[in-house]
Design a protein around this motif. Structure first.
Motif, short mmCIF file in Angstrom:
data_model
loop_
_atom_site.label_atom_id
_atom_site.label_comp_id
_atom_site.label_asym_id
_atom_site.label_seq_id
_atom_site.Cartn_x
_atom_site.Cartn_y
_atom_site.Cartn_z
N UNK A 50 3.39 9.66 -6.63
CA UNK A 50 3.67 8.50 -5.79
C UNK A 50 4.47 8.92 -4.55
N UNK A 51 5.45 9.80 -4.73
CA UNK A 51 6.24 10.25 -3.59
C UNK A 51 5.38 11.06 -2.62
N UNK A 52 4.45 11.85 -3.14
CA UNK A 52 3.62 12.69 -2.28
C UNK A 52 2.58 11.86 -1.52
N UNK A 53 2.14 10.76 -2.08
CA UNK A 53 1.10 9.95 -1.46
C UNK A 53 1.63 8.99 -0.39
N UNK A 55 3.01 5.86 -0.60
CA UNK A 55 2.43 4.53 -0.81
C UNK A 55 3.13 3.44 -0.01
N UNK A 56 4.36 3.68 0.43
CA UNK A 56 5.05 2.66 1.21
C UNK A 56 4.41 2.46 2.57
N UNK A 57 3.58 3.41 3.03
CA UNK A 57 2.91 3.28 4.32
C UNK A 57 1.61 2.47 4.23
N UNK A 58 1.13 2.21 3.02
CA UNK A 58 -0.11 1.44 2.85
C UNK A 58 0.17 -0.04 3.05
N UNK A 59 -0.83 -0.83 3.48
CA UNK A 59 -0.63 -2.28 3.60
C UNK A 59 -0.37 -2.89 2.22
N UNK A 60 0.48 -3.92 2.16
CA UNK A 60 0.85 -4.48 0.84
C UNK A 60 -0.30 -5.18 0.13
N UNK A 61 -1.33 -5.65 0.85
CA UNK A 61 -2.41 -6.36 0.18
C UNK A 61 -3.50 -5.42 -0.33
N UNK A 62 -3.41 -4.13 -0.06
CA UNK A 62 -4.40 -3.17 -0.55
C UNK A 62 -4.00 -2.69 -1.95
N UNK A 63 -4.89 -2.82 -2.95
CA UNK A 63 -4.52 -2.39 -4.31
C UNK A 63 -4.40 -0.87 -4.42
#
Length: 130
Positions: A50-53, A55-63
């Motif tokens: 999770x840290x490497x990917x 995920x905080x940069x992805x839009x919140x509505x994208x699963x």
């Protein structure tokens, strides 16, 4: 006769070049892992992934793996046998229970009404049977 002797000397004199690794031979452990190298595969934990990917940069509505909210499935629900838990292609019109095969159908027909109601209540399909 002269020709044969000449070819034999050429073959003997020629240096045969063989690859250092033959694909059909078993690789020894000391060749595969020289001294000082790790022997096994290094597995990452979910937290590291999770840290490497980022995920905080992805839009919140994208699963994704972090958020649990996702749109409902477009595929229809599988019908499961109320007795065995296998996939049920049939249902009993009298009791409204789903069943997988004829043996389960015989069991369903022999069940008392209160047991049928309990099975239907488990599936949230409880109706009053007469």
């Amino acid at each position: 006769m002269l020709m044969k002797g000449k070819m034999e000397t050429e073959v003997v004199d020629a240096e045969l070049v063989l690859p250092s690794y033959l694909s059909f031979k078993k690789v020894q452990m000391y060749e595969k892992y020289p001294k000082g190298q790790a022997r096994g595969r290094h597995w990452k934990h979910l937290k590291q992934i999770i840290q490497a990917e980022n995920y905080q940069n992805y839009p919140p509505d994208e699963p994704n793996y972090v958020n649990i909210e996702s749109p409902p499935s477009m595929h229809p629900c599988k019908k499961i046998c109320d007795i065995t838990g296998f996939e049920a292609p049939y249902h009993d019109p009298r009791t409204n229970l789903r069943y997988a095969n004829t043996e389960v159908f015989k069991i369903i027909r022999s069940l008392p009404n209160e047991y049928v109601q309990r099975y239907l209540a488990l599936r949230n399909a409880a109706i009053v049977l007469k």
